[in-house]
Design a protein around this motif. Structure first.
Motif, PDB file in Angstrom:
ATOM      1  N   ASN A   1      10.885 -24.215   7.321  1.00  0.00           N
ATOM      2  CA  ASN A   1       9.462 -24.426   7.099  1.00  0.00           C
ATOM      3  C   ASN A   1       8.856 -25.053   8.420  1.00  0.00           C
ATOM      4  N   SER A   2       7.474 -24.904   8.179  1.00  0.00           N
ATOM      5  CA  SER A   2       6.746 -25.765   9.643  1.00  0.00           C
ATOM      6  C   SER A   2       7.131 -24.973  10.925  1.00  0.00           C
ATOM      7  N   LEU A   3       7.327 -23.654  10.833  1.00  0.00           N
ATOM      8  CA  LEU A   3       7.774 -23.041  11.639  1.00  0.00           C
ATOM      9  C   LEU A   3       6.597 -23.267  13.039  1.00  0.00           C
ATOM     10  N   ASN A   4       7.301 -23.114  14.322  1.00  0.00           N
ATOM     11  CA  ASN A   4       6.406 -22.922  15.459  1.00  0.00           C
ATOM     12  C   ASN A   4       6.690 -22.056  16.447  1.00  0.00           C
ATOM     13  N   THR A   5       6.352 -21.859  17.338  1.00  0.00           N
ATOM     14  CA  THR A   5       6.462 -20.743  18.434  1.00  0.00           C
ATOM     15  C   THR A   5       8.036 -20.751  19.054  1.00  0.00           C
ATOM     16  N   GLU A   6       8.439 -22.080  19.043  1.00  0.00           N
ATOM     17  CA  GLU A   6       9.723 -22.371  19.755  1.00  0.00           C
ATOM     18  C   GLU A   6      10.880 -21.786  18.989  1.00  0.00           C
TER      19      GLU A   6
END
Length: 130
Positions: free
Chosen positions: A84-89
């Motif tokens: 969840n709450s995925l980011n580019t990293e």
């Protein structure tokens, strides 16, 4: 024949969610600890999360704590990674891995993921981008 087959990787927008799955076969699944690793472009592979054979010992890398959840279904011989709450990293190829018990034992706690695992899948790509 030992197989670990990952699925569920996809392109997702920042803030989104994905659920990765890994189907295991060919070994005594319920005696093995299972882990997820990832390798981002140009970086070394890193351990993300691990769940022991009993399911009671769980470890997460600090970078994913509170956002990722690992689980296993021994009846189906599956391991999952809810992200969840995925980011580019978080963009990387994600790999499923399994590590068996020491001789004479039938259970496996989570090992130090900086060392090798017994079996590996081929990976599923996750891309986080707008």
């Amino acid at each position: 024949q030992v197989q670990l087959v990952e699925s569920g990787g996809d392109l997702v927008q920042p803030g989104g969610s994905l659920r990765l799955s890994c189907a295991a076969s060919g070994f005594t699944y319920d005696q093995y600890a299972l882990a997820w690793y990832r390798q981002a472009p140009g970086k070394e592979r890193e351990g993300v999360s691990c769940i022991s054979s009993s399911g009671l010992d769980i470890w997460y890398d600090d970078s994913v704590k509170g956002r990722f959840t690992i689980s296993r279904d021994n009846a189906k011989k599956m391991v999952y990674l809810q992200m969840n709450s995925l980011n580019t990293e978080d963009t990387a190829v994600y790999y499923c891995a399994a590590d068996g018990p020491p001789p004479g034992y039938s259970e496996r706690l989570c090992p130090d993921l900086s060392f090798g695992m017994d079996y590996w899948g081929r990976g599923t790509p996750v891309t986080v981008s707008s």
